[in-house]
Scaffold this motif. Structure first.
Motif, short mmCIF file in Angstrom:
data_model
loop_
_atom_site.label_atom_id
_atom_site.label_comp_id
_atom_site.label_asym_id
_atom_site.label_seq_id
_atom_site.Cartn_x
_atom_site.Cartn_y
_atom_site.Cartn_z
N GLN A 12 32.89 28.56 43.78
CA GLN A 12 32.25 29.84 43.50
C GLN A 12 30.92 29.58 42.80
OE1 GLN A 12 34.68 32.14 40.77
NE2 GLN A 12 33.57 31.28 39.04
N TYR A 13 30.11 30.65 42.71
CA TYR A 13 28.80 30.48 42.07
C TYR A 13 29.00 30.08 40.61
CZ TYR A 13 23.89 31.25 41.10
OH TYR A 13 22.58 31.07 40.76
N ARG A 63 35.06 33.09 35.71
CA ARG A 63 35.17 33.56 37.09
C ARG A 63 34.49 34.92 37.21
NH1 ARG A 63 40.49 31.53 39.74
NH2 ARG A 63 39.35 29.65 39.19
N ALA A 64 33.59 35.06 38.17
CA ALA A 64 32.85 36.31 38.35
C ALA A 64 33.40 37.11 39.52
CB ALA A 64 31.37 36.01 38.58
N ILE A 65 33.50 38.42 39.34
CA ILE A 65 33.86 39.33 40.44
C ILE A 65 32.84 40.45 40.47
CG2 ILE A 65 36.31 38.77 40.35
CD1 ILE A 65 36.79 41.38 38.86
N TYR A 66 32.59 40.99 41.65
CA TYR A 66 31.55 42.00 41.78
C TYR A 66 31.84 42.89 42.98
CZ TYR A 66 30.20 37.93 44.52
OH TYR A 66 30.23 36.84 45.35
N ILE A 67 31.35 44.10 42.91
CA ILE A 67 31.52 45.05 44.01
C ILE A 67 30.59 44.66 45.15
CG2 ILE A 67 31.13 47.44 44.72
CD1 ILE A 67 32.17 48.33 42.03
N GLN A 68 31.16 44.58 46.35
CA GLN A 68 30.39 44.32 47.57
C GLN A 68 30.66 45.46 48.55
OE1 GLN A 68 30.54 40.00 48.94
NE2 GLN A 68 32.42 40.11 47.73
N GLY A 94 24.35 62.79 41.54
CA GLY A 94 25.70 63.31 41.47
C GLY A 94 26.73 62.23 41.20
N LYS A 95 27.99 62.63 41.23
CA LYS A 95 29.10 61.74 40.92
C LYS A 95 29.60 61.04 42.19
CE LYS A 95 30.73 64.38 36.91
NZ LYS A 95 31.88 65.07 36.29
N ASN A 96 30.01 59.80 42.02
CA ASN A 96 30.58 59.05 43.15
C ASN A 96 31.42 57.91 42.61
OD1 ASN A 96 31.13 58.29 45.79
ND2 ASN A 96 29.00 58.49 46.44
N THR A 97 32.26 57.35 43.48
CA THR A 97 33.10 56.21 43.13
C THR A 97 32.94 55.14 44.19
OG1 THR A 97 34.72 57.61 41.99
CG2 THR A 97 35.45 55.42 42.69
N TYR A 98 32.76 53.90 43.75
CA TYR A 98 32.60 52.77 44.66
C TYR A 98 33.68 51.74 44.32
CZ TYR A 98 28.03 54.94 45.23
OH TYR A 98 27.02 55.84 45.45
N LYS A 99 34.22 51.11 45.35
CA LYS A 99 35.26 50.12 45.12
C LYS A 99 35.22 49.03 46.18
CE LYS A 99 38.58 53.15 45.50
NZ LYS A 99 39.95 53.75 45.54
N SER A 100 35.73 47.87 45.81
CA SER A 100 35.88 46.80 46.81
C SER A 100 36.98 45.85 46.35
CB SER A 100 34.57 46.04 47.02
OG SER A 100 34.19 45.33 45.87
N ASN A 101 37.64 45.23 47.33
CA ASN A 101 38.70 44.27 47.05
C ASN A 101 38.08 42.99 46.47
OD1 ASN A 101 40.34 41.76 48.08
ND2 ASN A 101 41.79 43.46 47.97
N VAL A 102 38.75 42.41 45.46
CA VAL A 102 38.21 41.20 44.81
C VAL A 102 39.22 40.05 44.83
CG1 VAL A 102 36.57 42.42 43.34
CG2 VAL A 102 38.93 42.09 42.54
N ASP A 103 40.23 40.11 45.70
CA ASP A 103 41.23 39.05 45.76
C ASP A 103 40.60 37.68 46.02
OD1 ASP A 103 43.18 40.93 45.36
OD2 ASP A 103 43.82 41.04 47.46
N ASN A 104 39.68 37.61 46.97
CA ASN A 104 39.05 36.32 47.30
C ASN A 104 38.19 35.80 46.16
OD1 ASN A 104 40.22 36.24 49.84
ND2 ASN A 104 38.50 37.24 50.85
N ASP A 129 24.00 29.75 33.61
CA ASP A 129 24.60 29.02 34.72
C ASP A 129 24.83 27.56 34.32
OD1 ASP A 129 24.32 31.33 36.26
OD2 ASP A 129 22.34 30.74 36.96
N PHE A 130 25.76 26.91 35.03
CA PHE A 130 26.03 25.50 34.77
C PHE A 130 26.05 24.74 36.08
CE2 PHE A 130 30.03 27.72 35.29
CZ PHE A 130 30.81 26.88 36.06
#
Length: 385
Positions: A142-143, A211-216, A263-273, A123-124
């Motif tokens: 941003q963080y 720049r960091a992006i992450y699933i929420q 089991g198998k699954n898929t997770y997604k979230s918008n990261v535009d912001n 971190d900085f």
């Protein structure tokens, strides 16, 4: 009151206090148990609590305090330590080019399995960093995390000709955390060796911004741990509601650290912001962070219905852990646009037969055209910042 009665009362209070302490300790999460044990070991001097620093011409190397591994520590749970560092003693510009973390035996200093590495965060101080470069408008947006290395990505080097510029005597905060998914009867003292590579200012290196992006994923803030979930709700069960939790402008809660079922699954979230693209950005590198049982993580262009890139995640075959996570590196770069929409998509396959914890994030490095122009101003202007 007689002395014997006083001693009996004191003895009773001591026993009661010990019972309460044991009960409270047993009800702590594994992460908080690790924090308590590590603090006690450092305070009593039973293990090495100091960072060891080595400064070389092109790299900053340090070795962490001891981490006592005495059982299973899943991702985000193990003993950890933080250290503030300055790459140089003067304010001349340096270009950070690579990051590395390795696990070693605390006594022999021989390198050991990377399965004892959870992550390294760098971190900085964004206020000092951006102000010194004439980019005050970016402060607090941003963080301020430069990057994260994690299990499966223990080494990360930016493409040739690119680097993250900063004044050499500005502070960085390095936090490294240990891991142990597979040895329940563990009894090890380990250390982490952390290396940050850099070189001095030159006219050939192009600046990158981080720049960091992450699933929420949303969760029910009234009853966050209720199961089973309605698949159509797109909700998750958070690991906890204190860390890696986010709230949007409408008051909805999201978690970046959640449980996955077998089991198998898929997770997604918008990261535009999170991307905060003002016009267009050219992506040159990405370091990936994901937990075991992940298979692929994709930065997806919703507008074109095509991936920007996909990172493949190779898990251990006969135990929990990650062999390798592919990073994105490109000297040419890939363009992202303001008028496009983007998602982060994570595919998982939980083969363990029980619930596991999950995260999915990317630490992106974009060519910084504005900073490039500022750095090529007469040096007298920049030196006043």
């Amino acid at each position: 009151m007689t002395k014997s009665k006083i001693y009996k009362i004191l003895g009773g209070l001591l026993i009661f206090g010990l019972i309460v302490t044991i009960v409270v300790y047993n009800n702590l999460t594994n992460r908080h148990k690790a924090i308590l044990k590590t603090t006690l070991l450092y305070k009593t001097g039973l293990v090495d609590a100091d960072w060891q620093i080595e400064k070389h011409r092109a790299e900053y190397k340090m070795i962490s305090p001891d981490f006592y591994i005495d059982g299973i520590y899943k991702s985000m749970e193990g003993p950890k330590a933080s250290n503030y560092i300055r790459l140089t003693e003067d304010s001349s510009l340096v270009w950070i080019t690579d990051f590395h973390v390795r696990a070693m035996d605390a006594k022999t200093r021989k390198y050991i399995s990377k399965d004892f590495i959870c992550h390294l965060n760098v971190d900085f101080n964004d206020a000092n960093y951006y102000a010194s470069l004439g980019l005050e408008s970016r402060i607090g947006k941003q963080y301020p995390r430069m990057t994260t290395l994690s299990h499966g990505v223990e080494n990360f080097t930016l493409p040739k000709g690119f680097g993250v510029p900063m004044k050499g005597n500005q502070w960085l905060l390095a936090t490294t955390q240990s891991l142990n998914h597979n040895i329940p009867d563990a009894n090890y003292l380990i250390k982490h060796e952390v290396t940050i590579g850099y070189h001095k200012d030159d006219q050939q290196t192009k600046p990158l911004m981080c720049r960091a992006i992450y699933i929420q994923l949303p969760y029910d803030k009234q009853d966050p741990f209720k199961e089973p979930l309605n698949p159509a709700s797109n909700q998750c069960v958070p690991i906890e509601t204190k860390n890696h939790v986010y709230t949007d402008a409408q008051g909805n809660n999201y978690s970046g650290h959640w449980l996955i079922k077998p089991g198998k699954n898929t997770y997604k979230s918008n990261v535009d912001n999170q991307l905060m693209i003002e016009d267009s950005l050219r992506l040159h590198a990405a370091a990936i962070h994901a937990h075991p049982m992940s298979r692929y993580i994709t930065l997806w262009d919703v507008t074109t219905q095509r991936p920007v890139f996909t990172s493949k995640i190779q898990n251990h075959k006969n135990k929990i852990g990650i062999d390798y996570i592919s990073s994105f590196l490109s000297e040419k770069g890939v363009w992202l646009y303001k008028n496009h929409h983007y998602e982060l998509i994570l595919d998982v396959d939980n083969t363990s037969g029980k619930d596991q914890d999950m995260m999915g994030s990317m630490f992106l490095f974009f060519y910084d055209q504005k900073l490039d122009r500022l750095l090529n101003q007469p040096k007298s202007k920049l030196s006043k910042k």
